[in-house]
Design a protein around this motif. Sequence first.
Motif, PDB file in Angstrom:
ATOM      1  N   ASP A 109       0.236  -1.347  -0.077  1.00 42.70           N
ATOM      2  CA  ASP A 109       0.386  -0.132   0.391  1.00 42.70           C
ATOM      3  C   ASP A 109       0.855   0.913  -0.188  1.00 42.70           C
ATOM      4  O   ASP A 109       0.381   2.734  -0.456  1.00 42.70           O
ATOM      5  CB  ASP A 109      -0.879  -0.059   1.263  1.00 42.70           C
ATOM      6  N   THR A 110       1.528   1.071   0.963  1.00 39.47           N
ATOM      7  CA  THR A 110       2.773   2.515   1.062  1.00 39.47           C
ATOM      8  C   THR A 110       3.544   2.879  -0.172  1.00 39.47           C
ATOM      9  O   THR A 110       3.320   4.007  -0.991  1.00 39.47           O
ATOM     10  CB  THR A 110       3.924   2.706   2.274  1.00 39.47           C
ATOM     11  N   ILE A 111       3.965   1.585  -0.977  1.00 43.55           N
ATOM     12  CA  ILE A 111       4.219   1.784  -2.390  1.00 43.55           C
ATOM     13  C   ILE A 111       4.050   2.320  -3.715  1.00 43.55           C
ATOM     14  O   ILE A 111       3.914   3.201  -4.358  1.00 43.55           O
ATOM     15  CB  ILE A 111       4.831   0.674  -3.096  1.00 43.55           C
ATOM     16  N   ALA A 112       2.236   1.897  -3.293  1.00 45.60           N
ATOM     17  CA  ALA A 112       1.304   1.518  -4.388  1.00 45.60           C
ATOM     18  C   ALA A 112       1.128   3.761  -4.218  1.00 45.60           C
ATOM     19  O   ALA A 112       1.152   4.184  -5.343  1.00 45.60           O
ATOM     20  CB  ALA A 112       0.410   1.237  -4.827  1.00 45.60           C
ATOM     21  N   GLU A 113       1.231   3.991  -3.072  1.00 49.58           N
ATOM     22  CA  GLU A 113       0.651   5.182  -3.177  1.00 49.58           C
ATOM     23  C   GLU A 113       0.916   6.475  -3.305  1.00 49.58           C
ATOM     24  O   GLU A 113       1.352   7.444  -3.942  1.00 49.58           O
ATOM     25  CB  GLU A 113       0.295   5.769  -0.942  1.00 49.58           C
TER      26      GLU A 113
END
Length: 122
Positions: A109-113
């Motif tokens: 989720d952090t990477i995608a964000e």
Amino acid sequence: MKRLLIVDDELAIVEALQDILSVEGYDIVTAFNGAEGLQRLADGKPDLVLLDLMMPVMDGREMLRRMRDDPSLRGIPVVVMSAGRISDEERRSSARFLAKPFELDVLLDTIAELLVEPQPTA
């Protein structure tokens, strides 16, 4: 395809992240210390860096400092991964922090964000 640079001295972590993130559709480049990480950055800029703090040769703190001091590298998003604590200055460096061990879905989720492309305004 987005390119991610993983910088960590623990081979098992690098291999696990490489396998998982490759399946997620990312192109992965790896380095095992900050000096190697900076060399990989010189070879071609990734879209995001996953950076451990505690490493031999050059630690993640020094690599992050050098990235933030270089205008050509300053804009690359960084996710700091560490079992240790980070200082307030490191938090202000615009890097995200994930405490090891972290949940895989939180990392994804952090990477995608951080990789969301800005939407053009009409």
